[in-house]
Design a protein around this motif. Sequence first.
Motif, PDB file in Angstrom:
ATOM      1  N   ASP A 213       0.835  -1.216  -0.028  1.00 53.25           N
ATOM      2  CA  ASP A 213       0.073   0.037  -0.046  1.00 53.25           C
ATOM      3  C   ASP A 213       0.791   1.305   0.009  1.00 53.25           C
ATOM      4  OD1 ASP A 213       0.805  -0.331   2.645  1.00 53.25           O
ATOM      5  OD2 ASP A 213      -0.578   0.198   3.409  1.00 53.25           O
ATOM      6  N   LYS A 214       1.916   0.993  -0.191  1.00 52.22           N
ATOM      7  CA  LYS A 214       3.180   2.291  -0.127  1.00 52.22           C
ATOM      8  C   LYS A 214       2.928   3.142   0.982  1.00 52.22           C
ATOM      9  CE  LYS A 214       3.760   2.140  -5.241  1.00 52.22           C
ATOM     10  NZ  LYS A 214       3.681   2.994  -6.356  1.00 52.22           N
ATOM     11  N   SER A 215       2.830   2.642   2.272  1.00 52.05           N
ATOM     12  CA  SER A 215       2.566   3.402   3.449  1.00 52.05           C
ATOM     13  C   SER A 215       3.655   4.385   3.569  1.00 52.05           C
ATOM     14  CB  SER A 215       2.310   2.479   4.555  1.00 52.05           C
ATOM     15  OG  SER A 215       2.195   3.196   5.762  1.00 52.05           O
TER      16      SER A 215
ATOM     17  N   SER B  40       0.338   8.158  -0.797  1.00 58.61           N
ATOM     18  CA  SER B  40      -0.456   7.364   0.063  1.00 58.61           C
ATOM     19  C   SER B  40      -1.297   8.316   0.868  1.00 58.61           C
ATOM     20  CB  SER B  40       0.216   6.420   0.852  1.00 58.61           C
ATOM     21  OG  SER B  40       1.051   6.734   1.645  1.00 58.61           O
TER      22      SER B  40
END
Length: 761
Positions: free
Chosen positions: A34-36, A41
Amino acid sequence: MKKMKKNRAIAYLLIFLLALGGLSYVAVCGVGADKSGSASSIKLGLDLAGGVSITYQVVGDKEPDKEDMSDTIYKLQQRVENYSTEAQVYQEGSDRINIEIPGVTDANAILAELGQPGTLYFIAQTDSAGNANYVSAYGIDADGNLEPQYQLNKTIDELKADGSIVLTGTDVVDAQARTQQDQLLNNTQNIVALTLTDAGAQAFGEATTKAFAAGESIAIYYDGEFICVPNVQAAITDGNAVITLQGRSFEEAERIASTIRIGGLKLELQELRSNVVGAQLGSDAIRTSLIAAGVGFALVVFFMIAVYYVPGIAASFALALYTALMVILLDAFEITLTLPGIAGIILSIGMAVDANVIIFARIREELATGKTVQSAVKIGFSKAFSAIFDGNITTLIAAAVLAWLGTGTIKGFAYTLVLGIGLSMFTALVITKFLLNVLFALGVQSPKAYGVAKESKILQILTKKKAFFFLSGAVIAAGFIVMGVYQASGSSALNYSLEFVGGTSTTLTLNEDMPIEKIDADIVPLIENITGDGNVQTTKVAGSNQIIIKTRTLNVEEREIFADTMINNFGVEESTITAETISATVSSEMQSDAVIAIIVAAVCMLLYIWLRFSDIRFGASAVMALLHDILVVLAFYAIVRVPVGNTFIACMLTIVGYSINATIVIFDRIRENMREMGRKDELEAVVNKSISQTLSRSVFTSLTTFFMVAALEIFGVSSIREFALPLIAGIICGTYSSICLASAFWYLLRTKAGKKEKAAK
């Protein structure tokens, strides 16, 4: 400065560079699927990422009362801010309400969570004759658990007729989920706390007295369902009730509280339509903002190194860390960003060097007295601390008040400001100092590498105070005169945008899927020619060729020209074109909240400065300077006719934060120099000396901030430029007022008070 061995300094530098590289990677690429933590994001506003648009219709044949519509919109605005501080609620036509929530793509999920705004009832268990209004039977819930399930014995109209409706939703002022300690069981319970109106408190007191004596419950019934059926454990006569939720989660308490709040609307609403809408601005908006950020950052780094040498290198690395941490924490705290928000963060990069500039100026002053580099750095940080601390805490107080009392964009701005203040203090006071220690240990020990201050010429600022007062008064007066002329000619005093005055929303269906960039390039200029106004907002409905164009209010003739233009130039079917009048997204209540928040923030800042400087005249002078800056920038908006929209609020708040910092730095130096003052007749000399000593800081900080804003003005899209241009005026004005006015205000207040004291003696 602590001594550090060279080997340890090399290790520390490598660790820092690895940490900076890692954090920068996270800020750009994120962590996990989720490319936190990455910039991609971060929750974006409706203008950048699109979201959900829901339209509700007022139930009933009669046209709703304007006051009821206003109250309903305001309460819905507070409700949807749980999803995003940038959510908007506004009126469409005479009996519809639009809700726009950014950053979400599932309209059905939002509708399910938001609920159907309807009528909420508190129903007594029995009527006056002792007959049961509702009965319970045990059933199985969705999780397979046994629980009581309730059913009404009568219709709502019968219940109303026999007085069994104890309260309606309009009797509830507020409902909040909370926790409290159960003294008997010694554990924590989740509860819903209710606050009632005066009339509601009286009615509820009578109902709970009766129910408590009979050992009965009072059910909360909303939109055809029982929300909860609490037993009455005492007579409640003060208008503050608590619903205990034994064994239920805090999320359940929040859901019940939220339902009670939305059920307390004055109007009953039903869903008319819901859409997922695309970004109001195209990808160019983000791309050009990133270019502006890169160019501005490069200019700031070049300037810091060129002016401050080795300390400038340390500050540049600290600034890079500040930027990476800002991106990561914006995602971590789920702060929603709109285009003005991105511009504000880019601006904060320029302002983040302010603390470094104060410190480096102090270090140079100490080196000029012959101190060693080690001593100069240590003393420089120590002497700069009070100015940095007071300036940032003053701004932090304002941000906290805005977050507490503000709504919508103001609240979002406050969250970002708090984050920026905390990070800038950390990077300046901790990281920059750490890097200077490391560089010194690596052998960079010559005073020339740090810069030695030259003896500054004392400027006689106070002798020209009358000229400064006249100049400021003339600019402010010119602004009011221009506003008066526009008002007298039938126009508005300021160029208010759709957010403040509403307009016309036109929905139409194109015969092709046109990207937002092409819409802005081909369609918007034609609309601007019709309206004679550049304030045009466009939105695409996802999964269709439908677009929504918002403009100033159009008359019948203009609507016809609009329709003909779309039919003749783009082959639009006339049957797909509909136009509705829409209200302002910044309601009068929100405007009032903003004014109250700013007034309270100003009072709190005054009190803090009074406490820290032991002289209320410092606080009063700072607030007077802030008022001056606001009025001058307002005059700029009036004369240049820059659109006044959501960015106007953000711009004014940014200028307030920027200006108060600059003023505090000068006041801090006056306070320091006054300790060395021998006689009261030296007061004017002390003020002039203090302004002169801090002049380089004032000019250099303004330049670094100017670089960032100028980059926005050059590279940004039109809405960004509308934000950047007044900020440039605000930076110039804030610098001028801090140098030329704030200290003059304080000097006059102090000398005038001194004369009165002598006269009294």
